[in-house]
Design a protein around this motif. Structure first.
Motif, short mmCIF file in Angstrom:
data_model
loop_
_atom_site.label_atom_id
_atom_site.label_comp_id
_atom_site.label_asym_id
_atom_site.label_seq_id
_atom_site.Cartn_x
_atom_site.Cartn_y
_atom_site.Cartn_z
N GLU A 123 -0.36 10.38 -2.53
CA GLU A 123 -1.56 9.73 -2.00
C GLU A 123 -1.84 8.34 -2.57
N VAL A 124 -1.48 8.10 -3.83
CA VAL A 124 -1.77 6.81 -4.45
C VAL A 124 -0.56 5.89 -4.41
N ARG B 86 2.05 6.40 -2.64
CA ARG B 86 2.65 6.48 -1.30
C ARG B 86 4.17 6.56 -1.41
N TYR C 240 -11.43 16.38 -1.45
CA TYR C 240 -10.02 16.34 -1.04
C TYR C 240 -9.73 17.37 0.05
N VAL D 22 -7.11 12.87 3.81
CA VAL D 22 -7.41 12.37 2.47
C VAL D 22 -8.15 11.04 2.58
N GLU E 191 -10.23 7.54 1.01
CA GLU E 191 -9.98 6.57 -0.05
C GLU E 191 -10.71 6.95 -1.34
N ARG F 29 -8.55 9.37 -3.08
CA ARG F 29 -7.41 8.67 -3.71
C ARG F 29 -7.84 7.98 -4.99
N ARG G 104 -6.40 8.67 -8.76
CA ARG G 104 -5.86 7.58 -9.57
C ARG G 104 -6.54 7.54 -10.95
#
Length: 461
Positions: free
Chosen positions: A276-277, A279, A408, A413, A415, A418, A422
């Motif tokens: 997700e972060v 990619r 989540y 998903v 931002e 995400r 992170r």
């Protein structure tokens, strides 16, 4: 090839001394390392992918899964201490620890498969099934991990040999991490034919077979040489109170708990972070093995490093450098190769401290005998096993709750989710390592090993 590497690594950094009656055969040291491989393969697969399996395959709510991890492991607190006391009271023709490997190997392997199997039922029934299988797996793990930790001080009293066994254990852990984290998802895709549910079940069967073989080899190959054969009884609380007054044990317990708290956070969030972060799903197969797979390299470095610096100074320096690298990582996120290089170096530094924990746990037994006159290997080892479970449970639960709070959803998903992933990936490890530096500063054993052995020997002559 693995045996040759392991034999070389665990003999580097110190020499064998037959005069102490601790002439460990190369295969015995390798077998001890394979014992950690047996425990680590299953537990690393659980730590890395069970949260993903429960949320994305069994489709259980993230918050419910977080509570499951937390409650199941807290329940294990009493189990681990009970197993430790039981080990101290065990007297059999096979020794005090080895019977547990023999009789727990098969049921533990079966529970591993059942844990990665989901049923066709309501959400409530699937959650109940998850509670039962995961809790039973944790209980059986206690009957393996506690005796396994208690085995090292029974195999040898020599600090150099213990460092070799610690290196062997680090190699076993490293191989288990690499296999569990790098091979799981490719095997799930290959064997499942598009069905992650089938893939996870088949991979669990393979891992269970390897675990069973390694545990049985541990039983047949490793020898107990040093332990008190006299019957052990008496009140439990004075023994627990003495354990809590053992400074070496307390530092090891807290340091180990924090290590696995960090480990639980990182290993459970990595798949989400890569997908997700970053990619870049392909990075799962690099980032996850690196979290502890770098123990393989640290097993060669740690005996030489800690021989020169001692455990306290060596761990503090390694963690300080790792923190600096973790602070750099967010700024080089878009440069994948540079990011991976910095991450791998940081992982090696942290792995050095993990290797130290194995030796610290054994040294805490000698410190206990020096201060209190009894060894209590089982009870002291149960506390260390408990620290790994508490750390992993709280770390994994933290990530599950972060996912739940961030809203989540696997198929949508946001931002915000995400950003939460992170932050969790970077923030928790840095904060935990800072506290670890404070804890390890109180380690009391550096430079005391020879004096402790002399004092204990003088009492018995």
């Amino acid at each position: 090839m693995t045996s040759a590497i392991a034999s070389h690594a665990i003999q580097d950094g110190s020499t064998m001394i037959s005069a102490h009656g601790d002439d460990l055969r190369p295969w015995e040291k390798i077998s001890y390392g394979l014992g950690d491989f047996a425990c680590g393969l299953s537990w690393n697969a659980v730590g890395a992918f069970l949260l993903y399996f429960y949320t994305n395959v069994a489709l259980l709510p993230a918050a419910a899964v977080g509570t499951l991890f937390l409650l199941s492991r807290l329940f294990d607190a009493g189990i681990d201490l009970g197993v430790g006391l039981l080990v101290d009271r065990t007297r059999t023709r096979w020794g005090r620890t080895r019977p547990y490997f023999l009789f727990t190997a098969i049921p533990f392997s079966i529970l591993l498969v059942l844990t990665f199997t989901t049923i066709d039922a309501s959400a409530g029934a699937k959650l109940a099934y998850a509670y039962i299988t995961f809790s039973l797996l944790g209980i059986l793990y206690s009957f393996l991990a506690v005796p396994f930790s208690a085995l090292m001080p029974m195999m040898t009293t020599h600090h150099g040999n213990r460092m070799q066994l610690g290196s062997a254990r680090a190699i076993g852990t490293s191989i288990s991490v690499i296999l569990a984290t790098a091979a799981t998802m490719p095997l799930v895709g290959l064997l499942g034919g598009g069905s992650e549910r089938l893939g996870f079940a088949l991979v669990a069967i393979i891992f269970a077979g390897l675990t069973l073989a390694a545990l049985l080899n541990l039983f047949f190959s490793c020898k107990e040489r040093h332990h008190d054969e006299s019957p052990r009884g008496g009140a439990i609380w004075p023994q627990v109170r003495a354990m809590l007054r053992n400074r070496a044990w307390l530092v090891t317990f807290l340091f180990c708990t924090l290590n696995f708290l960090r480990f639980g956070c990182v290993i459970s969030v990595t798949a989400f972070f890569a997908i997700e972060v970053m990619r870049a799903p392909w990075m799962i197969g690099i980032l996850l093995p690196a979290v502890s797979g770098t123990l393989l390299l640290s097993a060669f470095i740690a005996p030489l490093l800690f021989k020169r610096t001692g455990i306290r100074k060596g761990c503090m320096a390694a963690l300080a450098l790792a923190i600096v690298l973790h602070l750099v990582l967010p700024w080089i996120e878009a440069q994948h190769m540079l990011f991976l290089t910095a991450f791998l170096i940081a992982a090696i530094l942290v792995s050095l401290t993990m290797t130290a924990i194995f030796t610290m746990a054994a040294d805490a037994v000698d410190y206990h005998e020096w201060i209190f006159g009894t060894r209590n290997e089982g009870l002291l080892s149960s506390g260390i096993s408990l620290s790994t479970k508490i750390g992993m449970a709280v770390g994994t639960a933290i990530i599950a709750y972060v996912l739940a709070i961030a809203g989540y959803e696997p198929k949508a998903v946001t931002e915000g989710a995400r950003a939460a992933i992170r932050w969790a990936y970077y923030g928790w490890p840095i904060a935990i390592m800072i506290v670890q530096i404070v804890i390890i500063a109180f380690w009391p054993m550096d430079g005391l090993h020879d004096r402790i052995r002399r004092d204990i020997a003088n009492r018995t002559t």
